[in-house]
Write a protein that holds these residues in place. Structure first.
Motif, PDB file in Angstrom:
ATOM      1  N   VAL A 178       0.879  -1.370   0.117  1.00  0.00           N
ATOM      2  CA  VAL A 178       0.019   0.162  -0.364  1.00  0.00           C
ATOM      3  C   VAL A 178       0.753   1.308  -0.168  1.00  0.00           C
ATOM      4  O   VAL A 178       0.528   2.202  -0.518  1.00  0.00           O
ATOM      5  N   MET A 179       1.921   1.319   0.765  1.00  0.00           N
ATOM      6  CA  MET A 179       2.886   2.545   0.902  1.00  0.00           C
ATOM      7  C   MET A 179       3.392   2.713  -0.552  1.00  0.00           C
ATOM      8  O   MET A 179       3.615   3.761  -0.790  1.00  0.00           O
ATOM      9  N   SER A 180       3.908   1.756  -1.194  1.00  0.00           N
ATOM     10  CA  SER A 180       4.377   1.678  -2.638  1.00  0.00           C
ATOM     11  C   SER A 180       3.678   2.443  -3.425  1.00  0.00           C
ATOM     12  O   SER A 180       4.005   2.944  -4.388  1.00  0.00           O
ATOM     13  N   GLU A 181       2.277   1.788  -3.451  1.00  0.00           N
ATOM     14  CA  GLU A 181       1.251   2.297  -4.565  1.00  0.00           C
ATOM     15  C   GLU A 181       1.007   3.823  -4.112  1.00  0.00           C
ATOM     16  O   GLU A 181       0.704   4.523  -5.113  1.00  0.00           O
ATOM     17  N   SER A 182       1.000   4.103  -2.738  1.00  0.00           N
ATOM     18  CA  SER A 182       0.520   5.615  -2.673  1.00  0.00           C
ATOM     19  C   SER A 182       1.704   6.404  -2.957  1.00  0.00           C
ATOM     20  O   SER A 182       1.633   7.713  -3.308  1.00  0.00           O
ATOM     21  N   SER A 183       3.018   5.982  -2.859  1.00  0.00           N
ATOM     22  CA  SER A 183       4.015   7.122  -3.092  1.00  0.00           C
ATOM     23  C   SER A 183       4.193   7.222  -4.663  1.00  0.00           C
ATOM     24  O   SER A 183       5.092   7.887  -4.890  1.00  0.00           O
ATOM     25  N   SER A 184       3.786   6.289  -5.529  1.00  0.00           N
ATOM     26  CA  SER A 184       3.834   6.544  -6.873  1.00  0.00           C
ATOM     27  C   SER A 184       2.866   7.441  -7.344  1.00  0.00           C
ATOM     28  O   SER A 184       3.186   7.974  -8.823  1.00  0.00           O
ATOM     29  N   ASP A 185       2.122   7.828  -6.681  1.00  0.00           N
ATOM     30  CA  ASP A 185       1.099   8.848  -7.289  1.00  0.00           C
ATOM     31  C   ASP A 185       1.706  10.427  -6.886  1.00  0.00           C
ATOM     32  O   ASP A 185       1.974  10.853  -5.828  1.00  0.00           O
ATOM     33  N   PRO A 186       1.711  11.274  -7.965  1.00  0.00           N
ATOM     34  CA  PRO A 186       2.071  12.400  -7.881  1.00  0.00           C
ATOM     35  C   PRO A 186       1.265  13.265  -7.004  1.00  0.00           C
ATOM     36  O   PRO A 186      -0.001  13.303  -7.423  1.00  0.00           O
TER      37      PRO A 186
END
Length: 54
Positions: free
Chosen positions: A45-53
């Motif tokens: 979840v953290m890696s998915e949310s960090s990819s959104d600008p």
């Protein structure tokens, strides 16, 4: 009778030590699998949310 008591004391102590050793060496499950699965979900979840600008 006193000689028998002197013989029984080390035998009982040996049996207690063997029982304690067996208890101390028992296989304990720690439940790490569930915790690790939760951490993997957290990382995903953290890696998915960090990819959104933002």
């Amino acid at each position: 009778m006193a000689a028998l008591a002197w013989l029984i004391i080390p035998v009982v102590a040996t049996l207690l030590a063997a029982a304690w050793g067996a208890w101390a060496a028992r296989n304990r499950s720690t439940g790490d699998a569930r915790s690790l699965a939760g951490f993997d979900r957290f990382r995903e979840v953290m890696s998915e949310s960090s990819s959104d600008p933002v």
